[in-house]
Structures are given as structure tokens and as C-alpha cells.
Write an enzyme that holds these catalytic residues in place. Structure first.
Site, PDB file in Angstrom:
ATOM      1  NE  ARG A   1       0.105-109.903 -36.038  1.00  0.00           N
ATOM      2  CZ  ARG A   1       0.341-110.338 -34.816  1.00  0.00           C
ATOM      3  NH1 ARG A   1       1.251-111.252 -34.584  1.00  0.00           N
ATOM      4  NH2 ARG A   1      -0.339-109.849 -33.793  1.00  0.00           N
TER       5      ARG A   1
ATOM      6  CG  HIS B   1      -1.096-115.072 -35.281  1.00  0.00           C
ATOM      7  ND1 HIS B   1       0.024-115.377 -36.018  1.00  0.00           N
ATOM      8  CD2 HIS B   1      -1.724-116.248 -35.016  1.00  0.00           C
ATOM      9  CE1 HIS B   1       0.073-116.700 -36.191  1.00  0.00           C
ATOM     10  NE2 HIS B   1      -0.968-117.241 -35.602  1.00  0.00           N
TER      11      HIS B   1
ATOM     12  CE1 TYR C   1       0.152-109.247 -30.066  1.00  0.00           C
ATOM     13  CE2 TYR C   1      -1.518-110.759 -29.214  1.00  0.00           C
ATOM     14  CZ  TYR C   1      -0.873-110.168 -30.294  1.00  0.00           C
ATOM     15  OH  TYR C   1      -1.259-110.467 -31.560  1.00  0.00           O
TER      16      TYR C   1
END
Lengths: 326, 368
Positions: free
Chosen positions: B258, B262, B271
Site C-alpha cells: 500500500r 490506509h 508507523y
């Protein structure tokens, strides 16, 4: 006409719908060879084969989720949850998808599925086997929530539920499964999934009940009549959602008094909805506070104490006398 | 009984056809017709550019939250390209390119993410379920479709999509188990994009691959380079053919990444590092497939520039049409549409009350 138990009447409904329509498929845990732990699906596998009475692996979410896929395809699945206490593992399939797919696809896909589940206490069962959690399902837009009270209406309601173009949660009072027999005609009968029924006429007080509570409610009405000359009108809800408020509000306008009975916990139960509608639509006819006779907001006890949890005719009769003091 | 070992003949195939350096394994190269290649490339490019445009529209506040697909074009397009039109496609929520391939319209994505229910309309001839947001919950639906296909003896298959996070959900395991027990024509496509919001793949499962989860269900599992359209297509075609031929289900793990957020409400800097993203940018699926098409002689630089212009115009027109619709006030009465086959009386009453309320509000507004 044959005299049948509710189990036999439900079996008849399934058998006749399966004979009439090969898109009707029964699926669940132990529904095939074993005929269901209560024998509601007994013999279906012999008549229709294992592709019509499908023994699935033990997974409630996949049973209902697979049913949703089958319904989208154009079949009419009838999923069995072995006990309603195990249906929560399928809850998100029911809430997130069964109830929503019509809206989410703008009507392109529908879910003509029935989820059957035995519910309620009074059969000396284990934990998770006695609860009445119909409010969970009645609260969900897009579903219908049905609870029959006797063999004949169980059969007619199940036929209607199977034919209904929308998902129906169908709770079966296991305390009634084999409690008594009724004449059930061989020819298919149907009852609308939107109508309550007047089961006893009276002029002093309105009693609203459904499922396994209809019998103790009628018993209370008989006792009140015999001992005190009180004429209670009794309404059997049959469909919890969408709720039929016409009959009970009309009755309250006549009697001015009401008692609502269910074995589900008191707070936020169907009784709260029934009473709210009485207040909205028949407030000026009420002569006394409405009383609820229900299960308590406690865990359903193990069965040595279940007689104190469940409403019974005496509790119902006392509530009627209480409300008639006003 | 003495202690013994049961040997299970299990293995996981790992498939790569065209790697990031441009090396092509000709023995594994799937046959894609000269008509198919440019169509696939155009859809991939359209998906990439549209994704970028949606992100910019979202940042400007012109549409709401959406999940970008950047980086995952090959893993989803390669899979759906193996389907026929009347096969069933059961998406989760990050399959925009796959849905474009299956006939979805650009403006409907814009309207959907701008909050218009009507944008989810699905054509009567389409065999595509709407997006499913609760993770893994759509997998049992694909199983139910596949069960029905088998029951009705139809020459169809069902294909369903989900991410790496979904493999931790009960519905994933229940669906694979049912599909295997009933030997159903269903293909499970896992887009392992390495991140379930902030949880990395290794915190999702201790298993070395996601594909190996198929083995517990005695179903073929294959791990493919998800940024290699040729590898994904090859694996998907094999799985679809097996399913159609009565050979049962398959789990395909597409190893991809990805590259973006998100959803637009997410901040990946909390993160993961930019350096990690950079590593994956080198493995960009679009660039890799574009180079392949050039090598195959179905594309050249002039044609690519032409395509970029065509696609920009196509997107612009779609944005124009969508924004024209967004400017119109949506019909409030739509709240009560598509709830039931026949609206129950309780809802008819609520709709009537709502109508009266709207009329009263309009009256108040008129009189200031």
C-alpha cells in the site's frame, strides 16, 4: 386436519415449501442426518437430499454469511442457529449485511433469507440456552423479527417468512415446541408478517404478549375472569418488528389499562417499545400506569431458579390487579 | 501406539514472472492477446491517475474519506482479468481498479465518496457485489454464491478480495473451511499490502506466508508477486480454471504494498518510514507492466503520452459530471428508499412525519 406439536408444524412448513420451490434450502449444524437437535428438520434430508438439507461445519457466521450469498444468487436459504444464544457469532453478518444489502445495492440485490433459532427458558437447559434476546434483532432496520406462539401460527408464519423478499429472524419458543398440540391443516396457510392477533376479547384490561408468554397470559386472563370477574383482552404480537401497534392501541382505547408481558429482560425490551407506542397513540385513554411483567435485568439463572426468573400466570394476574386499582 | 509422524505433502508455490529489474521468465509468461495487453495497461493507468485525482479532491474537501489503491493495481487487475463478465466478483473496499475493469463508472466512485447513496447502483447485468467495509465479512458471501453456482450447475466462479489483516478474522477461516468442505468454485484473493492500518504483516500472523493458511483446509495456496501483473494473472487463471472445472477453491496471496495511506484519514508517518515506501516504489507495478507492453510492441512513448491526455480528459469529464450532481441537493426522501420490498406501516408513519417536518422547515425558511 392433524393435531401437531410446534416442532411437527414447523417441519410441515419447511417440507411443503421445499416441495413447492427448489430454491428453498435448509442449512445449519446437525440439520441433515440428525434432523436438528429439536428435530424441526427431521426427514428433510431423506426427502430432498443433502443438497437441500445441508449439514454445515460448526460456524454460525459462515452459515448466515453463506446464506446471504445464496440469497443474493436467488435461492431462499433457511439457516438454523442451533440455539439463539449462539446466534451472536452470526450477529455481524445479520446486522452488517443481511439487513443492509438491499439498501447498499439500491435494490439490485436482496436477501430473502430466514434465520431460525430456538429461544427462551423453561426447558431446564444449560447456560446460553434459555435467553430471549429478540430486542437485539428487532432493533435492526432492514430485518423482520417474528415469534410464533403455537403450532398453527408457527407453521403459517414460517411459510410467510420463507416467501418474504426480505430477511426474517424467526425465533421459536422451545418451551412450546412440544408443550401442546393444535389442529394444523394440510393445505398451506399464511399469516402476514406485520399483524398481531386478538386471542381473547375483554373490556377491562389489555394484555400484550408473544411467544412462550402467550399461554401463561391466557391462563392469567382465565383466572382473573373466574375469580374476580375481570375481563382481560389478550393480544399475541406474533411479529416483533415491524411492530403492529394498531391492535393494541385500539384495545387500550377501549380498556384504559394495559400489562405487557415478555421473558426478555425488562430494560430496553420490546415492552418498552409497546408502551411508548401506547403513550404516543392512546395516552388520553389510559387510566393507570402500564405495568411490565418481564424477565429481570439479570443473567438468566441455571434452571434450579428459572421459575423465579420467568413470568408466570400468577405474576401476570397480580400485575393486572395492581393496574386495575387505579 | 508408538509415536509416529504423519507426512503431509504440502508446499507453497511462489510465483514471479516479470521481476522489478525487467527480467521475464518466458517459460511462465501467460498468453495475453494483443487486444488484452493495451486494455489492461489502460485500465491500470486510468486507475493510478484517478486514484491520484481522488486524493487531491479529498485534500481539497471536494469528496470525503476514501481508501487509495496506489501500488495494488497489478494484484487486483491481474486477478479479475481472469474472470468472465458473468462470474461473481465480491470486493472489500480497496478494489477500484478491479471494479473499473468490471465496468464501474468513474463518477460513481466520486459520488459514493462524496456521500451519495445512489452512486452504488449496480447494473442488472453486473455480477458484482457492492463494497464491503467490515473486514473479511464478505468472504462467506462468495462462498454462498459459489455454493449456489454448484447447486444450479452453472459454469460460473466467484472471486473475493481481502487484505492481509482479514486473514486474522474468523470469517476468513470459516469461509475457507466451508469452501473446502463443499469443494466450491471460489477463488480467494488476498492482497497482502503489508499493512493493516498501522499493524505490519508480521504482527498480523506468525506464519511465514499467508498462502500457507490454505494448507490447513487442504486447498491449493500460492504466493505471487502482487506487483507483477503477469504472475497474478497466471495464478488467477489457473485457480479460475480449476474452480470452473470442479476442482474446488484456491487461496492466492498477492504480495504487494500500500504505497499510500490506509484511508485519507490515516497518517502513515506514525508507523512506517519513508525509506520503506521508497523500496516499494522501485517495484511499482504500473511501471513494470508498462515496460513489458513496450517490449511487446503494443505500446510506445508517443502512445503513452496520448493515453495520459485521453485519461486526463476522461477523468476531468467524470469530475465535472459528478460535481454537477453534487451541487444538486440530494432528495431527502431517499432515506426511506430500498429498506424493504414494501415499506412497513411503522416506516410509512416515520416517512410521513419526516415529510411534514421538511415542509415546516421550508415554510420557516421562507418567512426567515
Amino acid at each position: 386436519m392433524a393435531k401437531m406439536t410446534m416442532v411437527q408444524a414447523l417441519n410441515l412448513a419447511l417440507r411443503q415449501r421445499m416441495e413447492a420451490d427448489d430454491s428453498v434450502i435448509v442449512l445449519g449444524e446437525d440439520v441433515g442426518r440428525d434432523g436438528g437437535v429439536f428435530r424441526v428438520t427431521d426427514g428433510l434430508i431423506d426427502q430432498f437430499g443433502e443438497n437441500r438439507s445441508v449439514d454445515t461445519p460448526l460456524a454460525e457466521s459462515a452459515i448466515v454469511g453463506m446464506g446471504i450469498g445464496m440469497a443474493v444468487f436467488g435461492l431462499r436459504p433457511v439457516c438454523e442457529m442451533q440455539f439463539s444464544g449462539f446466534s451472536y457469532q452470526a450477529f455481524h453478518q445479520i446486522e452488517s449485511h443481511a439487513a443492509r444489502l438491499r439498501r447498499r445495492s439500491r435494490g439490485r440485490f436482496t436477501v430473502p433469507m430466514v434465520v431460525r433459532a430456538p429461544y427462551g427458558g423453561g426447558v431446564r437447559a444449560l447456560e446460553h440456552h434459555s435467553e430471549s434476546r429478540e430486542a437485539f434483532y428487532a432493533h435492526i432496520p432492514g430485518l423482520k423479527m417474528v415469534i410464533p406462539s403455537g403450532p398453527r401460527n408457527a407453521r403459517a408464519l414460517l411459510v410467510s417468512a420463507i416467501e418474504d423478499p426480505d430477511p426474517v429472524i424467526f425465533f421459536e419458543p422451545k418451551a412450546v415446541y412440544r408443550a401442546f398440540r393444535e389442529e394444523v391443516p394440510e393445505a398451506e396457510e399464511r399469516l402476514p408478517l406485520s399483524r398481531s392477533q386478538l386471542v381473547r376479547e375483554g373490556r377491562h384490561v389489555t394484555l400484550v404478549a408473544y411467544g412462550a408468554m402467550v399461554r401463561p397470559t391466557l391462563e392469567a386472563a382465565d383466572q382473573l375472569q373466574a375469580h374476580s370477574g375481570i375481563e382481560a383482552e389478550v393480544i399475541d404480537l406474533l411479529t416483533i418488528s415491524p411492530i403492529d401497534d394498531e391492535l393494541f392501541t385500539a384495545s387500550v382505547k377501549k380498556t384504559g389499562h394495559a400489562v405487557v408481558v415478555h421473558e426478555a429482560p425488562k430494560s430496553f425490551g420490546p415492552g418498552a417499545e409497546i408502551i411508548a407506542r401506547m403513550m404516543e397513540k392512546s395516552f388520553y385513554y389510559l387510566e393507570a400506569p402500564i405495568i411490565r411483567v418481564t424477565g429481570y435485568d439479570t443473567m438468566f439463572p441455571l434452571f434450579a431458579r428459572e421459575q423465579w426468573y420467568l413470568p408466570n400466570a400468577r405474576r401476570i394476574a397480580r400485575a393486572v390487579q395492581e393496574t386495575l386499582k387505579h | 501406539m508408538p509415536k509416529s509422524e504423519l507426512e503431509l505433502p504440502y508446499r507453497i508455490e511462489v510465483l514471479s514472472v516479470l521481476d522489478e529489474t525487467g527480467h521475464l521468465d518466458q517459460a511462465l509468461e501467460p498468453e495475453l492477446t494483443p487486444e488484452m495487453l493495451p486494455r489492461l495497461h489502460r485500465t491500470m493507468l486510468l486507475g493510478r491517475r484517478f486514484d491520484e485525482r481522488m486524493l487531491s479532491l479529498q485534500r481539497q474537501g471536494r469528496i470525503g474519506t476514501f481508501p487509495p489503491i496506489k501500488g495494488q493495481e497489478a494484484s487486483q487487475l491481474g486477478a479479475v482479468a481472469a474472470l468472465e463478465a458473468n462470474d461473481w466478483m465480491v470486493p472489500c473496499f480497496r478494489e477500484m481498479v478491479a471494479q473499473l475493469w468490471r465496468g464501474a463508472r468513474l463518477e460513481n466512485f466520486l459520488l459514493y465518496y462524496a456521500g451519495f447513496d445512489e452512486a452504488v447502483a449496480i447494473g442488472a447485468e453486473q455480477h458484482d457485489l457492492p463494497v464491503s467495509i467490515p473486514v473479511a465479512s464478505q468472504l462467506p458471501h462468495a462462498v454462498g454464491l459459489a455454493w449456489s453456482i454448484k447447486y444450479r450447475n452453472q459454469p460460473q466462479v466467484a472471486m473475493t478480495f481481502f487484505g492481509d489483516g482479514a486473514t486474522s478474522e474468523g470469517d476468513f477461516h470459516e469461509a475457507l473451511n466451508f469452501a473446502s468442505v463443499f469443494q466450491l468454485p471460489v477463488v480467494f484473493v488476498c492482497q497482502n499490502n503489508q499493512w493493516a492500518i498501522s499493524i505490519p504483516r508480521h504482527r498480523q500472523t506468525h506464519s511465514r506466508t499467508l498462502a500457507q493458511k490454505a494448507l490447513a483446509y487442504d486447498m491449493p495456496g500460492i504466493q505471487v508477486d502482487g506487483n507483477d501483473l503477469l504472475a497474478v494473472f497466471r495464478a488467477a487463471r489457473e485457480a479460475v480454471e480449476r474452480a470452473r472445472g470442479g476442482g474446488g477453491p484456491t487461496l492466492i496471496e498477492c504480495v504487494t504494498y500500500r504505497m499510500s495511506v490506509h484511508t485519507t484519514a490515516d497518517d502513515p508517518s506514525r508507523y512506517r518510514t519513508d525509506a520503506e515506501v521508497e523500496e516499494w516504489v522501485k517495484r511499482d507495478p504500473l511501471e513494470r507492466f508498462q515496460r513489458y507492453c513496450i517490449d511487446k510492441g503494443v505500446l510506445d512513448q508517443t502512445r503513452i503520452e496520448q493515453l495520459e491526455q485521453e485519461i486526463a480528459a476522461e477523468i476531468q469529464e467524470a469530475v465535472g459530471r459528478a460535481e454537477a450532481k453534487m451541487k444538486q441537493e440530494p432528495d431527502p426522501m431517499d432515506l426511506f428508499e430500498h429498506m424493504y420490498d414494501q415499506l412497513p406501516r411503522t416506516l410509512v408513519e416515520q416517512r410521513e412525519a419526516f415529510t411534514r417536518q421538511l415542509a415546516a422547515e421550508r415554510e420557516e425558511a421562507r418567512h426567515g
